[in-house]
Design a protein around this motif. Structure first.
Motif, PDB file in Angstrom:
ATOM      1  N   ILE A  21      84.286  75.201 -35.127  1.00  0.00           N
ATOM      2  CA  ILE A  21      84.668  76.389 -34.383  1.00  0.00           C
ATOM      3  C   ILE A  21      85.623  77.238 -35.204  1.00  0.00           C
ATOM      4  N   MET A  22      85.274  78.513 -35.370  1.00  0.00           N
ATOM      5  CA  MET A  22      86.165  79.388 -36.127  1.00  0.00           C
ATOM      6  C   MET A  22      87.523  79.440 -35.434  1.00  0.00           C
ATOM      7  N   ARG A  23      88.595  79.304 -36.211  1.00  0.00           N
ATOM      8  CA  ARG A  23      89.977  79.214 -35.717  1.00  0.00           C
ATOM      9  C   ARG A  23      90.192  77.946 -34.879  1.00  0.00           C
ATOM     10  N   GLN A  24      89.481  76.856 -35.256  1.00  0.00           N
ATOM     11  CA  GLN A  24      89.583  75.640 -34.442  1.00  0.00           C
ATOM     12  C   GLN A  24      90.979  75.014 -34.475  1.00  0.00           C
ATOM     13  N   ALA A  25      91.725  75.248 -35.557  1.00  0.00           N
ATOM     14  CA  ALA A  25      93.123  74.825 -35.580  1.00  0.00           C
ATOM     15  C   ALA A  25      93.932  76.035 -35.167  1.00  0.00           C
ATOM     16  N   ASP A  31      98.606  70.534 -29.299  1.00  0.00           N
ATOM     17  CA  ASP A  31      99.139  69.805 -30.461  1.00  0.00           C
ATOM     18  C   ASP A  31      99.534  70.749 -31.594  1.00  0.00           C
ATOM     19  N   TYR A  32      98.765  71.853 -31.745  1.00  0.00           N
ATOM     20  CA  TYR A  32      99.111  72.868 -32.749  1.00  0.00           C
ATOM     21  C   TYR A  32     100.433  73.529 -32.350  1.00  0.00           C
ATOM     22  N   GLN A  33     100.536  73.890 -31.081  1.00  0.00           N
ATOM     23  CA  GLN A  33     101.758  74.548 -30.581  1.00  0.00           C
ATOM     24  C   GLN A  33     102.987  73.713 -30.880  1.00  0.00           C
ATOM     25  N   ASP A  40     107.567  78.648 -38.667  1.00  0.00           N
ATOM     26  CA  ASP A  40     106.774  79.871 -38.512  1.00  0.00           C
ATOM     27  C   ASP A  40     105.421  79.704 -39.215  1.00  0.00           C
ATOM     28  N   PHE A  41     104.527  80.641 -38.928  1.00  0.00           N
ATOM     29  CA  PHE A  41     103.139  80.497 -39.379  1.00  0.00           C
ATOM     30  C   PHE A  41     103.014  80.390 -40.901  1.00  0.00           C
ATOM     31  N   LEU A  42     103.725  81.251 -41.634  1.00  0.00           N
ATOM     32  CA  LEU A  42     103.589  81.223 -43.098  1.00  0.00           C
ATOM     33  C   LEU A  42     104.143  79.931 -43.698  1.00  0.00           C
ATOM     34  N   ILE A  68      88.130  72.819 -41.244  1.00  0.00           N
ATOM     35  CA  ILE A  68      88.367  74.011 -42.055  1.00  0.00           C
ATOM     36  C   ILE A  68      89.835  74.051 -42.425  1.00  0.00           C
ATOM     37  N   LEU A  69      90.034  74.220 -43.723  1.00  0.00           N
ATOM     38  CA  LEU A  69      91.367  74.336 -44.291  1.00  0.00           C
ATOM     39  C   LEU A  69      92.253  75.221 -43.428  1.00  0.00           C
ATOM     40  N   PHE A  70      93.458  74.787 -43.117  1.00  0.00           N
ATOM     41  CA  PHE A  70      94.385  75.641 -42.396  1.00  0.00           C
ATOM     42  C   PHE A  70      95.128  76.540 -43.377  1.00  0.00           C
ATOM     43  N   SER A  71      94.877  77.829 -43.274  1.00  0.00           N
ATOM     44  CA  SER A  71      95.504  78.814 -44.150  1.00  0.00           C
ATOM     45  C   SER A  71      95.246  80.180 -43.537  1.00  0.00           C
ATOM     46  N   GLN A  90     102.597  92.337 -33.376  1.00  0.00           N
ATOM     47  CA  GLN A  90     101.854  93.247 -34.253  1.00  0.00           C
ATOM     48  C   GLN A  90     100.832  92.521 -35.128  1.00  0.00           C
ATOM     49  N   GLY A  91     101.030  91.225 -35.360  1.00  0.00           N
ATOM     50  CA  GLY A  91     100.188  90.487 -36.304  1.00  0.00           C
ATOM     51  C   GLY A  91     100.714  90.690 -37.723  1.00  0.00           C
ATOM     52  N   PRO A  92      99.804  90.640 -38.725  1.00  0.00           N
ATOM     53  CA  PRO A  92     100.256  90.706 -40.113  1.00  0.00           C
ATOM     54  C   PRO A  92     100.732  92.102 -40.513  1.00  0.00           C
ATOM     55  N   GLY A 154      98.017  96.332 -42.570  1.00  0.00           N
ATOM     56  CA  GLY A 154      97.959  95.400 -41.439  1.00  0.00           C
ATOM     57  C   GLY A 154      96.645  95.572 -40.698  1.00  0.00           C
ATOM     58  N   THR A 155      96.665  95.236 -39.419  1.00  0.00           N
ATOM     59  CA  THR A 155      95.469  95.363 -38.588  1.00  0.00           C
ATOM     60  C   THR A 155      95.262  96.847 -38.261  1.00  0.00           C
ATOM     61  N   SER A 156      94.030  97.244 -38.021  1.00  0.00           N
ATOM     62  CA  SER A 156      93.740  98.651 -37.748  1.00  0.00           C
ATOM     63  C   SER A 156      92.706  98.791 -36.647  1.00  0.00           C
ATOM     64  N   LEU A 201      83.123  82.901 -46.484  1.00  0.00           N
ATOM     65  CA  LEU A 201      83.703  84.225 -46.701  1.00  0.00           C
ATOM     66  C   LEU A 201      83.708  84.966 -45.363  1.00  0.00           C
ATOM     67  N   PHE A 202      84.900  85.391 -44.937  1.00  0.00           N
ATOM     68  CA  PHE A 202      85.039  86.095 -43.654  1.00  0.00           C
ATOM     69  C   PHE A 202      85.008  87.602 -43.879  1.00  0.00           C
ATOM     70  N   ASP A 203      83.946  88.274 -43.392  1.00  0.00           N
ATOM     71  CA  ASP A 203      83.903  89.739 -43.445  1.00  0.00           C
ATOM     72  C   ASP A 203      83.992  90.299 -42.026  1.00  0.00           C
ATOM     73  N   THR A 204      85.118  90.006 -41.404  1.00  0.00           N
ATOM     74  CA  THR A 204      85.350  90.342 -39.999  1.00  0.00           C
ATOM     75  C   THR A 204      85.077  91.817 -39.685  1.00  0.00           C
ATOM     76  N   TRP A 205      85.434  92.710 -40.608  1.00  0.00           N
ATOM     77  CA  TRP A 205      85.344  94.149 -40.305  1.00  0.00           C
ATOM     78  C   TRP A 205      84.133  94.832 -40.941  1.00  0.00           C
ATOM     79  N   GLY A 324      80.780  83.102 -31.979  1.00  0.00           N
ATOM     80  CA  GLY A 324      80.465  84.312 -32.730  1.00  0.00           C
ATOM     81  C   GLY A 324      81.683  84.923 -33.403  1.00  0.00           C
ATOM     82  N   HIS A 325      82.877  84.416 -33.083  1.00  0.00           N
ATOM     83  CA  HIS A 325      84.125  84.829 -33.746  1.00  0.00           C
ATOM     84  C   HIS A 325      85.149  83.758 -33.371  1.00  0.00           C
ATOM     85  N   GLY A 326      86.403  83.946 -33.768  1.00  0.00           N
ATOM     86  CA  GLY A 326      87.396  82.888 -33.550  1.00  0.00           C
ATOM     87  C   GLY A 326      87.700  82.612 -32.079  1.00  0.00           C
TER      88      GLY A 326
END
Ligand code: CP3
Length: 349
Positions: A21-25, A31-33, A40-42, A68-71, A90-92, A154-156, A201-205, A324-326
């Motif tokens: 599952i995309m974004r499964q972690a 448990d992730y929380q 923090d996330f980074l 899937i690698l957590f990154s 705001q996100g990134p 950032g996000t748009s 390869l993630f081409d989300t946009w 179909g997405h995370g």
């Protein structure tokens, strides 16, 4: 070892349909929380022991068929020299936004084992800890999706700055894309060397383009990465690692995506998967495509959709079940556990 996922990627017969599952972690998992409550996330991304721990959580809890690698797709952008922060709402946020020649010039093509060593260390730990239980997927953003974050800062919503650069300063855009493409190629090779057994390869946009523009401004760079990885693997005589290419808003672009050179094509939920398979060609191996928000349905209704997707995807050479997405943070996690069990039960051959 459960190598069902890798077999499906190669289009080989499997005993059941594998699922991850995309974004499964992530935040939908209590448990992730717990881990995320402490750092923090980074910091989580950059601490190999912790990143490995949250990567394995969904294997234990959900019983998915791949880790899937957590990154994050923005890690290489920071390594190229941009300042990266994640803000709660705001996100990134990436500074300074890349909009002129000077800023592009300052970006580097980093040595991944130097600037992103923590990622490769995470992979090395994971291969040991997973001990063959399930294969490990590495990933990066596709060049275009990566570029949108760099150009927008950032996000748009409408990607105005990105499209303005593409249409007004195409040479500036291509010089930026050349640097990103070189960075991601080296980054993915380093992940494979460290032990990644497939890469996505993630081409989300990608879906913001007309098909013609998608081909020129996004797909051509993806093709180059896949081609370079294949050439390198041939030269090294190493076992070819499957490449998965996921594009958001897939439906308008399938005829172009078909030519990516990837082994597996991700499909979002806005199209019936049998329709996507028909347009990709029956030789296609597909990954998808339950609407992530369908996980808010009662389980009996989720089950109907699982059966429907499994039956529609039977026309493909191979199928890997996914959303179909995370998966979104608010998702009832019992439903995600149930989804994995349903896919396994209904696909048993
Ligand atoms: O799939 C996985 O479980 C592996 C880890 C992974 C993350 N991000 C962890 C993450 C992967 C593969 C990604 C990819 C990613 N990151 C994409 C492409 C796929 C997609 O979802 O479209 C994109 C566009 C990003 C950029 C990004 N990262 C954004 C826009 C955000 C903020 C919005 C959000 O979802 O929080 C992130 C943060 C992020 N990446 C989190 C996680 C678990 C949440 C961070 C937290 O714990 O607070």
């Amino acid at each position: 070892m459960n190598d069902t996922f890798l077999k499906a990627c190669r289009g080989e017969k499997t005993d059941f349909t594998p699922i991850w599952i995309m974004r499964q972690a992530g935040r939908y998992l209590p448990d992730y929380q717990k881990v995320r409550g402490k750092v923090d996330f980074l910091t989580l991304c950059k601490t190999p022991e912790l990143a490995a721990e949250v990567t394995i959580q969904p294997i234990d809890i959900l019983k998915v068929d791949a880790a899937i690698l957590f990154s994050d797709i923005l890690i290489p952008v920071e390594a190229m020299g941009m300042n990266l922060e994640f803000h709660e709402k705001q996100g990134p946020v990436l500074t300074p936004a890349v909009r002129d020649e000077n800023t592009v010039k300052k970006l580097s093509v980093p040595d991944p084992e130097d600037k992103m060593r923590f990622v490769m260390d995470t992979i090395r730990i994971l291969r040991k800890e997973l001990a063959g239980r399930v294969p490990l997927i590495g990933f990066s953003g596709a060049p275009f999706t990566t570029a949108t974050y760099m150009i927008e800062g950032g996000t748009s919503k409408n990607f105005l700055n990105t499209k303005r650069m593409i249409f007004q300063s195409p040479e500036l855009y291509s010089s930026l894309m050349d640097k990103i493409t070189a960075t991601l190629t080296e980054y993915l090779k380093a992940q494979i060397r460290a032990g990644a057994q497939a890469v996505q390869l993630f081409d989300t946009w990608g879906g913001i383009f007309s098909p013609q523009d998608f081909k020129v401004y996004a797909l051509s760079y993806v093709k180059k990465i896949i081609h370079d990885i294949r050439d390198w693997q041939k030269a090294e005589r190493s076992e070819p690692v499957p490449v998965i290419y996921f594009v958001g808003e897939t439906a308008g672009l399938l005829e172009e995506i078909k030519g990516s050179g990837a082994d597996v094509h991700g499909v979002d939920w806005r199209i019936d998967i049998d329709d996507a398979i028909r347009r990709l060609g029956n030789n296609a191996v597909v990954q998808g495509n339950l609407d992530p928000l369908a996980l808010f349905l009662p389980q009996s209704k989720i089950e109907q959709r699982v059966k429907d997707i499994l039956s529609r995807a039977s026309s493909a050479r191979g199928h890997i079940f996914n959303l179909g997405h995370g998966v979104v943070p608010e998702t009832p996690f019992e439903n995600v556990i149930a989804l994995v069990e349903m896919v396994h039960r209904h696909s048993k051959r």
